[in-house]
Motif scaffolding. Structure first.
Motif, PDB file in Angstrom:
ATOM      1  N   UNK A   1     -12.757   1.818  -3.321  1.00 12.83           N
ATOM      2  CA  UNK A   1     -13.788   1.742  -4.349  1.00 12.83           C
ATOM      3  C   UNK A   1     -14.482   0.379  -4.278  1.00 12.83           C
ATOM      4  N   UNK A   2     -15.403   0.129  -5.188  1.00 15.04           N
ATOM      5  CA  UNK A   2     -16.193  -1.094  -5.123  1.00 15.04           C
ATOM      6  C   UNK A   2     -15.443  -2.332  -5.615  1.00 15.04           C
ATOM      7  N   UNK A   3     -14.196  -2.151  -6.012  1.00 16.40           N
ATOM      8  CA  UNK A   3     -13.329  -3.288  -6.315  1.00 16.40           C
ATOM      9  C   UNK A   3     -12.362  -3.575  -5.173  1.00 16.40           C
ATOM     10  N   UNK A   4     -12.509  -2.833  -4.067  1.00 20.60           N
ATOM     11  CA  UNK A   4     -11.638  -3.043  -2.919  1.00 20.60           C
ATOM     12  C   UNK A   4     -10.308  -2.329  -3.012  1.00 20.60           C
ATOM     13  N   UNK A   5     -10.139  -1.463  -4.013  1.00 19.97           N
ATOM     14  CA  UNK A   5      -8.880  -0.720  -4.156  1.00 19.97           C
ATOM     15  C   UNK A   5      -8.894   0.522  -3.285  1.00 19.97           C
ATOM     16  N   UNK A   6      -7.785   0.783  -2.612  1.00 18.28           N
ATOM     17  CA  UNK A   6      -7.663   1.987  -1.788  1.00 18.28           C
ATOM     18  C   UNK A   6      -7.417   3.177  -2.705  1.00 18.28           C
ATOM     19  N   UNK A   7      -8.307   4.165  -2.628  1.00 14.47           N
ATOM     20  CA  UNK A   7      -8.144   5.364  -3.460  1.00 14.47           C
ATOM     21  C   UNK A   7      -7.633   6.559  -2.649  1.00 14.47           C
ATOM     22  N   UNK A   8      -7.799   6.507  -1.331  1.00 10.36           N
ATOM     23  CA  UNK A   8      -7.232   7.527  -0.454  1.00 10.36           C
ATOM     24  C   UNK A   8      -6.783   6.854   0.837  1.00 10.36           C
TER      25      UNK A   8
ATOM     26  N   UNK B   1     -23.925   6.497  -4.423  1.00  8.30           N
ATOM     27  CA  UNK B   1     -23.395   5.474  -5.339  1.00  8.30           C
ATOM     28  C   UNK B   1     -22.161   5.911  -6.110  1.00  8.30           C
ATOM     29  N   UNK B   2     -21.940   7.221  -6.262  1.00 11.63           N
ATOM     30  CA  UNK B   2     -20.782   7.681  -7.017  1.00 11.63           C
ATOM     31  C   UNK B   2     -19.546   7.883  -6.147  1.00 11.63           C
ATOM     32  N   UNK B   3     -19.725   7.813  -4.840  1.00  6.84           N
ATOM     33  CA  UNK B   3     -18.599   8.072  -3.951  1.00  6.84           C
ATOM     34  C   UNK B   3     -17.949   6.795  -3.464  1.00  6.84           C
ATOM     35  N   UNK B   4     -16.727   6.904  -2.933  1.00  3.88           N
ATOM     36  CA  UNK B   4     -16.066   5.723  -2.375  1.00  3.88           C
ATOM     37  C   UNK B   4     -16.636   5.384  -1.005  1.00  3.88           C
TER      38      UNK B   4
ATOM     39  N   UNK C   1      -5.057  -4.418   5.803  1.00  2.71           N
ATOM     40  CA  UNK C   1      -5.191  -2.971   5.941  1.00  2.71           C
ATOM     41  C   UNK C   1      -4.142  -2.441   6.920  1.00  2.71           C
ATOM     42  N   UNK C   2      -3.783  -1.158   6.805  1.00  2.16           N
ATOM     43  CA  UNK C   2      -2.732  -0.603   7.669  1.00  2.16           C
ATOM     44  C   UNK C   2      -3.202  -0.313   9.091  1.00  2.16           C
ATOM     45  N   UNK C   3      -4.435  -0.650   9.395  1.00  2.00           N
ATOM     46  CA  UNK C   3      -4.970  -0.418  10.723  1.00  2.00           C
ATOM     47  C   UNK C   3      -6.232  -1.229  10.918  1.00  2.00           C
TER      48      UNK C   3
ATOM     49  N   UNK D   1       0.849  -1.196   0.000  1.00  2.00           N
ATOM     50  CA  UNK D   1       0.000   0.000   0.000  1.00  2.00           C
ATOM     51  C   UNK D   1       0.882   1.243   0.000  1.00  2.00           C
ATOM     52  N   UNK D   2       0.504   2.257  -0.785  1.00  2.00           N
ATOM     53  CA  UNK D   2       1.281   3.486  -0.858  1.00  2.00           C
ATOM     54  C   UNK D   2       1.315   4.189   0.493  1.00  2.00           C
TER      55      UNK D   2
END
Length: 321
Positions: free
Chosen positions: A273-280, A222-225, A210-212, A1-2
């Motif tokens: 997001x809905x694919x489980x990717x961390x965007x923030x 629906x458009x938000x994470x 996850x980091x925590x 994770x970044x």
């Protein structure tokens, strides 16, 4: 994770009550939360640093409100750690019990709730062994007695749909309504439970390592994470303990209940997001606001809740939205 970007606080707002464990935003951007004495509060004007926010008491559960879910008609679903699943009429200020037992067993430590597309209500139970005031014992012992429950439309009896969860906590619905995401705090992971399609009724990993420790989940639409509060960072010694024999874990849990506790100075949140990717991934390593148990957005800001703090924190949004 970044590496995380900086979580930038703007103001801390003290409330007339302690431990706003969950925070959610209503359609007008006002914040709803429940505090330790049982009251449901509404906060307006948090994003205006030049004026104190307006705080109203809307209802009193008579228990300890945790997770909240606002229904389209304006009523509020409340997971109360002492009284079960409640429904509050925020106009009249009345509260009624929807369900408070599972197969004859008293429902305690109901943690979070979400309404499914078909009107079913899904509720997480963090622990069947330890009550809320001994939450740390369950984290240390890793009892794996968490559950996901379903209350069918018109029913007053819960159905158990998942068991063996590691401190089941926050809940969120996917954008298309086909699955739920739930937080397993002790496991530092998010788990998916399929509602429809060929895998309906099955569960599997959604976001792991996850980091925590994830707590409440929230999404604005629906458009938000999905925003994920991280109540604390990963503890390597705890990961080791969770692999120890049950007797050792129980002994450590008994000691943890009686030991002084103070959260770390790390405050952190994720958006996935809905694919489980961390965007923030936002974090502050020396935060004055500790044990972030919830996060939501309003007026372009992040609002943080905490089981530990006597108020909420308002933070800047991530750079780039």
């Amino acid at each position: 994770m970044d590496r995380p970007t900086t979580l930038r606080p703007i103001r801390h707002v003290r409330l007339p009550g302690h431990g706003p464990e969950d925070v959610i935003a209503d359609p007008r951007g006002r914040i709803l939360t429940g505090v330790a004495d049982g009251r449901i509060l509404r906060l307006d004007g948090l994003a205006d640093p030049g004026a104190p926010p307006r705080v109203e008491t809307l209802a009193d559960t008579g228990g300890r409100p945790l997770g909240l879910e606002l229904l389209p008609g304006g009523d509020l679903l409340v997971c109360d750690a002492e009284r079960g699943l409640l429904r509050a009429d925020l106009t009249a200020g009345t509260v009624r019990v929807l369900a408070d037992e599972v197969a004859g067993e008293r429902l305690r430590f109901a943690s979070n709730v979400v309404a499914g597309p078909d009107g079913s209500l899904f509720v997480t139970v963090s622990s069947r062994r330890h009550p809320l005031h001994h939450w740390i014992a369950d984290i240390v012992e890793d009892t794996r007695t968490g559950r996901l429950l379903r209350l069918a439309p018109g029913s007053t009896a819960f159905e158990v749909v998942l068991e063996g969860l590691r401190f089941a906590n926050g809940l969120a619905l996917s954008a298309d309504g086909t699955f739920l995401v739930l937080a397993e705090t002790s496991a530092c992971r998010l788990t998916r439970y399929w509602l429809t399609g060929p895998r309906a009724g099955e569960s599997g990993p959604f976001a792991e390592n996850l980091p925590g420790m994830p707590d409440n989940l929230w999404r604005s639409g629906p458009d938000g994470p999905m925003w994920v509060a991280l109540a604390g960072p990963r503890v390597p010694a705890l990961d080791v303990l969770h692999r120890a024999a049950p007797a050792a874990r129980r002994a450590a849990a008994r000691a943890a209940v009686h030991a002084p506790f103070r959260p770390t100075g790390t405050a952190a949140v994720l958006a996935v997001d809905d694919d489980g990717r961390v965007v923030h991934h936002l974090a502050s390593r020396r935060s004055a606001f500790r044990m972030v148990t919830s996060v939501c957005t309003t007026a372009g800001h992040l609002v943080l809740g905490s089981l530990w703090e006597p108020g909420v924190a308002v933070c800047a949004p991530p750079i780039g939205g």
